[in-house]
Write a protein that holds these residues in place. Structure first.
Motif, PDB file in Angstrom:
ATOM      1  N   VAL A 101      -8.153  25.097   5.463  1.00 44.81           N
ATOM      2  CA  VAL A 101      -8.773  25.324   4.158  1.00 44.81           C
ATOM      3  C   VAL A 101      -7.824  24.852   3.068  1.00 44.81           C
ATOM      4  CG1 VAL A 101      -9.604  27.078   2.539  1.00 44.81           C
ATOM      5  CG2 VAL A 101     -10.123  27.289   4.979  1.00 44.81           C
ATOM      6  N   VAL A 102      -8.329  24.035   2.159  1.00 42.00           N
ATOM      7  CA  VAL A 102      -7.525  23.561   1.034  1.00 42.00           C
ATOM      8  C   VAL A 102      -7.772  24.502  -0.136  1.00 42.00           C
ATOM      9  CG1 VAL A 102      -7.107  21.658  -0.564  1.00 42.00           C
ATOM     10  CG2 VAL A 102      -7.681  21.189   1.835  1.00 42.00           C
ATOM     11  N   LEU A 103      -6.699  25.186  -0.556  1.00 42.02           N
ATOM     12  CA  LEU A 103      -6.804  26.144  -1.652  1.00 42.02           C
ATOM     13  C   LEU A 103      -6.659  25.460  -3.003  1.00 42.02           C
ATOM     14  CD1 LEU A 103      -4.539  29.069  -0.408  1.00 42.02           C
ATOM     15  CD2 LEU A 103      -7.020  29.066  -0.567  1.00 42.02           C
ATOM     16  N   GLU A 104      -7.304  26.028  -4.001  1.00 43.66           N
ATOM     17  CA  GLU A 104      -7.053  25.591  -5.367  1.00 43.66           C
ATOM     18  C   GLU A 104      -5.575  25.832  -5.642  1.00 43.66           C
ATOM     19  OE1 GLU A 104      -9.637  26.859  -8.648  1.00 43.66           O
ATOM     20  OE2 GLU A 104     -10.830  27.843  -7.086  1.00 43.66           O
ATOM     21  N   ARG A 105      -4.987  24.996  -6.461  1.00 42.12           N
ATOM     22  CA  ARG A 105      -3.552  25.100  -6.757  1.00 42.12           C
ATOM     23  C   ARG A 105      -3.155  26.502  -7.191  1.00 42.12           C
ATOM     24  NH1 ARG A 105       1.200  23.060  -8.064  1.00 42.12           N
ATOM     25  NH2 ARG A 105       2.132  23.433 -10.085  1.00 42.12           N
ATOM     26  N   LYS A 106      -3.933  27.133  -8.035  1.00 40.61           N
ATOM     27  CA  LYS A 106      -3.581  28.444  -8.574  1.00 40.61           C
ATOM     28  C   LYS A 106      -3.497  29.529  -7.502  1.00 40.61           C
ATOM     29  CE  LYS A 106      -8.272  29.766  -9.928  1.00 40.61           C
ATOM     30  NZ  LYS A 106      -9.130  30.105 -11.060  1.00 40.61           N
ATOM     31  N   PHE A 107      -4.040  29.292  -6.312  1.00 37.52           N
ATOM     32  CA  PHE A 107      -3.994  30.277  -5.236  1.00 37.52           C
ATOM     33  C   PHE A 107      -2.911  29.991  -4.195  1.00 37.52           C
ATOM     34  CE2 PHE A 107      -8.622  30.613  -6.400  1.00 37.52           C
ATOM     35  CZ  PHE A 107      -8.485  31.831  -7.054  1.00 37.52           C
ATOM     36  N   ARG A 108      -2.208  28.888  -4.344  1.00 32.09           N
ATOM     37  CA  ARG A 108      -1.174  28.523  -3.364  1.00 32.09           C
ATOM     38  C   ARG A 108       0.097  29.347  -3.599  1.00 32.09           C
ATOM     39  NH1 ARG A 108      -2.090  22.055  -4.069  1.00 32.09           N
ATOM     40  NH2 ARG A 108      -4.250  22.070  -3.339  1.00 32.09           N
ATOM     41  N   ASN A 109       0.799  29.645  -2.514  1.00 35.41           N
ATOM     42  CA  ASN A 109       2.040  30.431  -2.586  1.00 35.41           C
ATOM     43  C   ASN A 109       3.128  29.680  -3.341  1.00 35.41           C
ATOM     44  OD1 ASN A 109       0.886  32.484  -1.076  1.00 35.41           O
ATOM     45  ND2 ASN A 109       1.641  31.683   0.856  1.00 35.41           N
ATOM     46  N   HIS A 110       4.071  30.443  -3.877  1.00 33.34           N
ATOM     47  CA  HIS A 110       5.228  29.863  -4.553  1.00 33.34           C
ATOM     48  C   HIS A 110       6.306  29.550  -3.510  1.00 33.34           C
ATOM     49  CE1 HIS A 110       3.217  31.016  -8.165  1.00 33.34           C
ATOM     50  NE2 HIS A 110       3.464  32.311  -8.031  1.00 33.34           N
ATOM     51  N   ALA A 111       7.053  28.495  -3.729  1.00 31.61           N
ATOM     52  CA  ALA A 111       8.111  28.059  -2.824  1.00 31.61           C
ATOM     53  C   ALA A 111       9.464  28.506  -3.367  1.00 31.61           C
ATOM     54  CB  ALA A 111       8.084  26.545  -2.676  1.00 31.61           C
ATOM     55  N   LEU A 112      10.335  29.016  -2.483  1.00 29.82           N
ATOM     56  CA  LEU A 112      11.631  29.550  -2.893  1.00 29.82           C
ATOM     57  C   LEU A 112      12.763  28.971  -2.048  1.00 29.82           C
ATOM     58  CD1 LEU A 112      10.577  33.319  -2.757  1.00 29.82           C
ATOM     59  CD2 LEU A 112      10.397  31.800  -4.728  1.00 29.82           C
ATOM     60  N   PHE A 113      13.913  28.810  -2.677  1.00 31.08           N
ATOM     61  CA  PHE A 113      15.146  28.484  -1.945  1.00 31.08           C
ATOM     62  C   PHE A 113      16.315  29.023  -2.752  1.00 31.08           C
ATOM     63  CE2 PHE A 113      18.881  26.034  -0.832  1.00 31.08           C
ATOM     64  CZ  PHE A 113      18.819  26.050   0.554  1.00 31.08           C
ATOM     65  N   VAL A 114      17.212  29.723  -2.089  1.00 30.59           N
ATOM     66  CA  VAL A 114      18.485  30.123  -2.699  1.00 30.59           C
ATOM     67  C   VAL A 114      19.587  29.604  -1.790  1.00 30.59           C
ATOM     68  CG1 VAL A 114      17.614  32.154  -3.916  1.00 30.59           C
ATOM     69  CG2 VAL A 114      18.455  32.399  -1.587  1.00 30.59           C
ATOM     70  N   GLY A 115      20.675  29.158  -2.388  1.00 27.11           N
ATOM     71  CA  GLY A 115      21.729  28.606  -1.562  1.00 27.11           C
ATOM     72  C   GLY A 115      23.021  28.390  -2.317  1.00 27.11           C
TER      73      GLY A 115
END
Length: 163
Positions: A101-115
């Protein structure tokens, strides 16, 4: 080891009409900041045993520098600049969604990275959040890699220590 304290001083908001807002978000103004650094040698210990910290550091190193790591494809290929870190996602909405299923952009999860980098003698720390980027390893880690590579190439921390 010495710790660099970064202080951020907010300035008055400025209009940002030349930067278009992403779909589903609004940013009527930017809040610029002046960033200064201060190096402290006398930082109190948190009381975490060194052997525990070493286990955490090894795990963070494996995330980016071992083929089984989630950010291995985003590693810094120059050993002297190698970064370590942790990928992640922040859920935007609850519920299971099928992979096809292709979600609308506003429903997609946020991406995180700490390093941090370099792994053997950390001088730089970074936190990257890509709104609706879906995956920390695919969206946020490559940004961190590029910033940390360039910061080390330019030797920014060294320059600030000399002034």
């Amino acid at each position: 080891f010495p710790v660099t304290i970064v202080k951020e001083e907010k300035t008055d908001p400025v209009p940002a009409p030349e930067i278009p807002a992403a779909e589903g978000s609004a940013h009527p103004e930017l809040n610029p900041a002046t960033v200064t650094t201060e190096i402290k040698d006398d930082v109190a210990s948190l009381g975490i045993p060194d052997k525990h910290l070493e286990i955490v550091r090894e795990g963070l190193d494996m995330v980016t520098n071992k083929p089984i790591g989630t950010a291995f494809l985003s590693r810094i290929i120059y050993p002297q600049y190698a970064m370590a870190g942790k990928t992640g996602t922040a859920q935007v909405r609850s519920g299971w969604v099928d992979r096809d299923v292709v979600l609308e952009r506003k429903f997609r999860n946020h991406a995180l990275f700490v390093g941090f980098a370099p792994v053997q003698n950390p001088r730089y720390a970074i936190s990257v959040i890509i709104e609706h980027g879906e995956s920390g390893s695919r969206a946020a880690a490559p940004v961190a890699r590029d910033i940390l590579t360039e910061a080390q190439r330019l030797n920014v921390a060294y320059e600030e220590e000399q002034t």
